[in-house]
Design a protein around this motif. Structure first.
Motif, PDB file in Angstrom:
ATOM      1  N   ASP A 132       2.752  -6.377   4.950  1.00 58.30           N
ATOM      2  CA  ASP A 132       1.838  -6.650   3.842  1.00 58.30           C
ATOM      3  C   ASP A 132       1.465  -8.125   3.798  1.00 58.30           C
ATOM      4  N   GLU A 152     -10.700  -5.331   9.323  1.00 54.57           N
ATOM      5  CA  GLU A 152      -9.853  -4.205   8.897  1.00 54.57           C
ATOM      6  C   GLU A 152      -9.186  -3.529  10.090  1.00 54.57           C
ATOM      7  N   VAL A 153      -9.915  -3.399  11.190  1.00 54.80           N
ATOM      8  CA  VAL A 153      -9.358  -2.752  12.379  1.00 54.80           C
ATOM      9  C   VAL A 153      -8.213  -3.586  12.949  1.00 54.80           C
ATOM     10  N   LYS A 192      -0.539  -4.081  11.392  1.00 55.31           N
ATOM     11  CA  LYS A 192       0.401  -3.352  10.527  1.00 55.31           C
ATOM     12  C   LYS A 192       1.082  -2.212  11.278  1.00 55.31           C
ATOM     13  N   ILE A 193       0.307  -1.477  12.041  1.00 53.22           N
ATOM     14  CA  ILE A 193       0.891  -0.373  12.808  1.00 53.22           C
ATOM     15  C   ILE A 193       1.882  -0.903  13.831  1.00 53.22           C
ATOM     16  N   CYS A 201      -6.395  -5.871  11.437  1.00 51.25           N
ATOM     17  CA  CYS A 201      -5.267  -5.895  10.497  1.00 51.25           C
ATOM     18  C   CYS A 201      -4.515  -4.557  10.508  1.00 51.25           C
ATOM     19  N   GLY A 202      -5.243  -3.474  10.649  1.00 49.89           N
ATOM     20  CA  GLY A 202      -4.601  -2.165  10.762  1.00 49.89           C
ATOM     21  C   GLY A 202      -3.736  -2.076  12.016  1.00 49.89           C
ATOM     22  N   ILE A 203      -4.220  -2.636  13.121  1.00 49.48           N
ATOM     23  CA  ILE A 203      -3.442  -2.642  14.367  1.00 49.48           C
ATOM     24  C   ILE A 203      -2.179  -3.468  14.202  1.00 49.48           C
ATOM     25  N   ASP A 262      -0.743  -8.919   6.771  1.00 46.87           N
ATOM     26  CA  ASP A 262      -2.057  -8.304   6.565  1.00 46.87           C
ATOM     27  C   ASP A 262      -2.934  -9.228   5.723  1.00 46.87           C
ATOM     28  N   LYS A 275      -6.201 -11.151   7.227  1.00 46.85           N
ATOM     29  CA  LYS A 275      -7.504 -10.856   6.623  1.00 46.85           C
ATOM     30  C   LYS A 275      -8.198 -12.138   6.182  1.00 46.85           C
ATOM     31  N   TYR A 288       5.069  -1.675  12.015  1.00 54.59           N
ATOM     32  CA  TYR A 288       5.776  -0.440  11.646  1.00 54.59           C
ATOM     33  C   TYR A 288       6.442   0.182  12.867  1.00 54.59           C
ATOM     34  N   GLU A 313       0.814  -1.207   0.000  1.00 57.11           N
ATOM     35  CA  GLU A 313       0.000   0.000   0.000  1.00 57.11           C
ATOM     36  C   GLU A 313       0.853   1.265   0.000  1.00 57.11           C
TER      37      GLU A 313
END
Length: 172
Positions: A136, A155-156, A162-163, A158-160, A139, A143, A166, A64
């Motif tokens: 990625d 989505e929430v 990824k963050i 998976c976002g957590i 994720d 998912k 990072y 992304e």
């Protein structure tokens, strides 16, 4: 006792002698800068070609981050970015050599410290790139797994994840 005109004449003669003695060094410095600039550009182009051949740009196209760069209006390919960094590292090394030749020892010392710090920057960038790839992949795995289980806030979560990856990469 020396007169004012004798003192001024001696000072001007010393200045001209110093200038004449510096001219060969100046030509050497200009020559080294010219050759070094061409060398750095050639090495950077070679590295850019190698990175494009091995598919370095496609790694970022699948993540992304391409969208993030487009939203930030950054229109540089990752291979060009890396080759540009290599070019400027080589130019800094060449400037350090030129500063030593010119007698600018403090400036050369500063550039040498900068060059000594650059491997840490390169390693940090490499760690960030690996973290992006891992984030990625995870994720996509999370998912698929969470959707199969029937979790509604995929989505929430998976976002957590990824963050967290990072942040962990940045903290390293």
């Amino acid at each position: 006792m020396k007169t004012f005109s004798v003192i001024v004449t001696e000072v001007l003669l010393d200045f001209w002698r110093s200038l004449i003695n510096f001219i060969p060094t100046l030509f050497l410095v200009i020559f080294i800068l010219f050759i070094g600039w061409i060398f750095a550009g050639g090495i950077a182009q070679l590295i850019g070609r190698i990175l494009r051949k091995i598919g370095f740009d496609q790694v970022f196209d699948t993540t992304e981050w391409k969208e993030v760069f487009e939203k930030a209006q950054i229109k540089v390919k990752p291979s060009n970015f890396v080759s540009g960094i290599v070019k400027w590292i080589l130019i800094i090394v060449i400037l350090s050599i030129v500063a030593e030749i010119s007698g600018l020892y403090e400036f050369a010392g500063l550039l040498n410290k900068l060059v000594g710090w650059l491997p840490n920057l390169i390693i940090a960038i490499f760690i960030l790139i690996v973290a992006i790839i891992i984030a990625d992949i995870l994720d996509k795995i999370f998912k698929a797994s969470l959707r199969k289980i029937g979790v509604s806030f995929v989505e929430v979560l998976c976002g957590i994840v990824k963050i967290a990856i990072y942040v962990f990469a940045i903290l390293i």
